[in-house]
Design an enzyme around this catalytic site. Structure first.
Site, PDB file in Angstrom:
ATOM      1  N   ASP A 231       0.887  -1.155   0.000  1.00  0.00           N
ATOM      2  CA  ASP A 231       0.000   0.000   0.000  1.00  0.00           C
ATOM      3  C   ASP A 231       0.929   1.210   0.000  1.00  0.00           C
ATOM      4  O   ASP A 231       2.096   1.122   0.429  1.00  0.00           O
ATOM      5  CB  ASP A 231      -0.941   0.012   1.204  1.00  0.00           C
TER       6      ASP A 231
HETATM    7  C1  BGC Z   1      -4.765   3.621   0.181  1.00  0.00           C
HETATM    8  C2  BGC Z   1      -4.871   2.736  -1.044  1.00  0.00           C
HETATM    9  C3  BGC Z   1      -4.636   3.548  -2.278  1.00  0.00           C
HETATM   10  C4  BGC Z   1      -3.260   4.201  -2.182  1.00  0.00           C
HETATM   11  C5  BGC Z   1      -2.903   5.074  -3.364  1.00  0.00           C
HETATM   12  C6  BGC Z   1      -3.445   4.374   0.204  1.00  0.00           C
HETATM   13  O1  BGC Z   1      -3.402   5.294   1.242  1.00  0.00           O
HETATM   14  O2  BGC Z   1      -4.886   2.846   1.342  1.00  0.00           O
HETATM   15  O3  BGC Z   1      -6.116   2.107  -1.092  1.00  0.00           O
HETATM   16  O4  BGC Z   1      -4.735   2.754  -3.413  1.00  0.00           O
HETATM   17  O5  BGC Z   1      -3.226   5.032  -1.022  1.00  0.00           O
HETATM   18  O6  BGC Z   1      -3.687   6.220  -3.370  1.00  0.00           O
END
Ligand code: BGC
Length: 813
Positions: A231
């Site tokens: 993530d």
């Molecule tokens: C979120 C993800 C997301 C990523 C990119 C993270 O903070 O948990 O779901 O895809 O950011 O924006």
């Protein structure tokens, strides 16, 4: 290995570099091998592609280039329609092609452990079977266009509170039956190109370096061939991550991770084969997407896509109440349309999934276009500075309602109530909306409520109104879709994918949520959602799987074969459904299985099959559902495998978990010679789901180990601590109040700023906070050094980068 030739041609440094992003949204390319950079972007229900140029004057914003905002997962899940989800995936895939997006970050599939989850709007269900099937369908759809998906957030990111640091303490059986199960289905049946690991820890180990999750289960046991991506900013220790099965770090570490990998390989800490395997997986994602994007001249039809978003919404809305059949509305009836959401709909959630829609349909315009007699009033205000008070709004609405045949109130959760980054505090609608519903429904007994929001709410007001149509977060076409359903152009056919409890206090994990500063303990075990309510025989407001229609359905002729079954062969369930009403409609038929007498504790029933059937008036269709051995099995922690205990099983076909229409008992033989584990002495409360106050010892028995020690007090803060952890210190307090000036306390930006570990501040701020500045910051937070204005400015200016927002927040303090 699929790309051995390319890998052989790369130096150690180049290979290590491939495991690190190029920037916030791109992976690296290799020019001499003709491997391009590809773009990865959110997801999941639209394309959030950041504009090429940042407009300094634009408001602080997560918004991307305009694209279709489809209904969020909490909405589409209620369609119970994998084919529809697959189609939505195809539409998303086409949009990715046009926008040059190689990987769409979604779907999100975490279980809704509590209705308080701030990000539940982005997830499908409290049931892993339903969530897994729908996610697999969406993945197949997107990937049919050649672009990749990223199934997220693997695997127990079920709360937003301290999502970057919290340790989820979960027993092995619960992991398998509930929290891994949907991922397993989605991985095996959808074959996502990538899986995104969670930020938080599972049983002490971060998602990015959990070898059990990433390698043993995901890659080896389930045969996942794609790449694991962190993530955004979930990296903890790059080398441990690589060893554990984390292939790609996103966003870029600006070379820090690359250097660590190179050093580790040179020192023999990690074998080059492991690195090669990761590079192979990443290359495969890139090459597949790059091929699909080659010679890209796509131009999707925006109107067609908008209309598809509407159709998906219409097929997902749930009619939760319809006394005296006051819906559908009749053309000639005069309608009092009440509620700001009728003009400014709540159609999506906040955070990284936010879409900049092509156009937003609102209900008031749609009433107008239909040419029906109606009046409109706000009912409540969303603007705290509004000069008109609550009472005046309500008085106006009551007058309008008293003059109309039917009052339709558009109510729901405001934006500030739910978001990525923080959890909800309660399950109530805003008090002024509840007061409005009460006043209007006493003024006009024909009152209907159109509800929106991304999660379950308490509905004490439901008894006062005749109808409730739940439109959730129905995407950019929510307004026109709502009016189409209200007037019966479309017959509602959605069913709830999560239970609506009577009260927050009834929810199974209520006493354990959101945990301490360090841990969140899943003491309720396998009893999530209806598994708990049905076993503990708790009243619920609206059960899982429930939804009404403008027509009626009859179930008949259940036939289950064989009646004496063995786990190596499927059991076939057949029954008939007839549309006994006068309009066409669709019914979601559900099949639940119950182990009638079991040695291990088991839920009262579990969903093991479903089918959405479209029927003309008077038409009958036969539904056929196959049950394999998993439909009868529990996860046996002694043999670390699935286990069917021999005995009688009830097969139930019904319209919801609380509306079983037909049932039959069959006998199923055991799948193994292993003895069944017996928890009756060590975990007695779990039998019958008496789980709301599980003592430490009983939970330890279930876990098979001691609970982790809860540190009572933070002494010296480390790089893994957050600004929130520092709030007790003098400087921490100062920084906290500075941040409050720049980001609302109830916002995604505030939550991220306060709950991102300092080390991740460095990697995610794209250079705004250097490693050196972070070391200094740590000393400041430990009150060893004074807080300077310069440092405070650096922190404030780093926040937009943490969330990749356009930096209007960029200011000096
Ligand atoms: C979120 C993800 C997301 C990523 C990119 C993270 O903070 O948990 O779901 O895809 O950011 O924006």
């Amino acid at each position: 290995m699929k790309h051995q030739d390319i890998i052989k041609s790369l130096t150690l440094e180049e290979k290590a570099a491939m495991c690190d992003g190029f920037d916030y949204w791109h992976t690296k390319g290799i020019e001499r091998n003709n491997i391009p950079q590809i773009m990865w972007t959110d997801g999941p229900h639209g394309i959030r592609k950041r504009p090429e140029k940042k407009d300094k004057n634009q408001a602080a914003s997560l918004l991307g280039v305009p694209s279709i905002c489809f209904p969020t997962a909490a909405t589409t899940a209620c369609s119970w329609d994998p084919e529809l989800l697959e189609e939505m995936g195809e539409y998303l895939g086409e949009e990715c092609l046009q926008e040059d997006v190689g990987v769409l970050l979604g779907p999100g599939i975490n279980m809704k452990r509590s209705p308080l989850g701030g990000r539940n709007f982005e997830y499908f269900s409290e049931d892993p079977y339903l969530a897994g099937k729908l996610a697999a369908a969406l993945i197949r759809g997107v990937q049919s266009k050649g672009v990749g998906t990223s199934l997220k957030h693997f695997a127990v990111n079920n709360q937003e509170t301290r999502r970057m640091t919290i340790d989820a303490v979960v027993d092995e059986r619960t992991m398998r039956e509930i929290y891994l199960s949907a991922f397993e289905t989605a991985v095996k049946e959808g074959k996502p190109k990538t899986v995104m690991c969670m930020y938080n820890r599972l049983n002490g180990v971060y998602g990015a370096e959990n070898k059990w999750l990433l390698t043993d289960v995901l890659k080896k046991e389930w045969g996942f061939e794609g790449a694991v991506v962190t993530d955004w900013g979930a990296e903890n220790n790059r080398v441990e991550g690589l060893k554990a099965g984390e292939d790609l770090e996103m966003p870029t570490s600006n070379g820090v991770g690359t250097k660590k990998i190179v050093d580790a390989v040179k020192r023999g800490v990690i074998s080059e084969d492991i690195l090669d395997d990761s590079v192979d997986r990443i290359l495969d994602v890139i090459i597949t997407s790059a091929n699909a994007l080659k010679g890209n001249h796509h131009n999707y039809d925006k109107i067609k896509h908008h209309l598809k978003a509407r159709e998906i919404a219409e097929k997902s809305f749930v009619l939760m109440k319809n006394n005296d059949n006051i819906l559908p509305l009749k053309r000639e009836q005069s309608i009092a349309v009440i509620g700001r959401f009728a003009k400014n709909p709540r159609y999506q959630g906040a955070g990284s999934s936010i879409i900049n829609p092509i156009k937003i349909d609102n209900a008031v315009d749609s009433f107008q276009q239909r040419g029906v007699p109606f009046t409109y009033c706000d009912g409540y205000t969303m603007n705290p500075k509004s000069r008109k008070g609550i009472v005046e709004h309500i008085d106006e609405a009551v007058y309008a309602a008293s003059q109309a045949d039917v009052a339709v109130i558009f109510a729901g959760l405001p934006d500030s109530y739910e978001s990525e980054g923080f959890d909800r505090r309660n399950l109530r609608l805003p008090p002024e909306q509840v007061a409005l519903i009460e006043a209007v429904s006493s003024a006009n007994k024909n009152t209907a409520v159109v509800l929106s929001g991304g999660g379950a709410v308490e509905t004490p007001w439901a008894k006062n109104v005749k109808a409730i149509l739940n439109t959730f977060l129905g995407g950019e076409a929510i307004g026109s879709a709502t009016v189409n359903v209200l007037y019966g152009d479309v017959n509602p056919s959605g069913k709830l994918a999560e239970t609506y409890p009577v009260s927050l206090y009834d929810t199974p994990c209520h006493n354990y949520w959101p945990g301490s500063t360090f841990t969140t303990q899943y003491r309720e075990s396998i009893y999530i959602g209806y598994r708990y309510y049905d076993t503990a025989k708790k009243n619920v407001a609206f059960p899982f799987g429930f939804g009404l229609s403008y027509t009626d359905f009859e179930y008949s002729d259940l036939n289950v074969t064989p009646v004496k079954a063995k786990p190596d062969k499927n059991v076939t369930v057949r029954f008939k459904i007839t549309n006994t009403g006068s309009v066409a409609g669709a019914e979601v038929a559900q099949v639940y299985v119950k182990d009638k007498k079991s040695t291990v504790f088991r839920p009262e029933k579990e969903l093991k099959g479903f089918k959405k059937v479209y029927l003309e008036p008077g038409e009958t269709k036969e539904v056929e559902i196959e049950l394999d051995s998993r439909a009868f099995a529990f996860y046996d922690v002694n043999i670390h495998s699935w286990h069917v205990e021999s005995g009688d099983f009830e097969i139930m076909a019904g319209a919801s978990s609380r509306d079983i229409k037909l049932e039959k008992t069959i006998y199923m033989a055991s799948s193994t010679d292993a003895p069944c584990p017996d928890y009756s002495e060590t975990c007695p409360d779990y039998y019958g789901a008496n789980i709301t106050n599980i003592p430490d010892e009983e939970f330890e028995n279930l876990l098979g180990r001691k609970l982790p020690k809860e540190r009572r007090k933070l002494h010296t803060l480390s790089m893994s601590n957050t600004l929130e952890d520092a709030l007790e210190g003098v400087n921490g307090k100062k920084i906290g109040s500075i941040i409050e000036k720049f980001a609302d306390k109830n916002s995604f930006a505030y939550a991220i700023a306060m709950q991102t570990p300092i080390k991740n501040f460095v990697s995610m701020s794209m250079g705004a906070l250097s490693e050196r500045a972070a070391s200094y910051l740590l000393r400041v937070l430990n009150d060893e050094k004074p807080l300077t204005t310069g440092l405070a400015n650096v922190i404030v200016n780093a926040i937009p980068n943490l969330i990749n927002a356009i930096p209007k927040l960029t200011k000096s303090i």
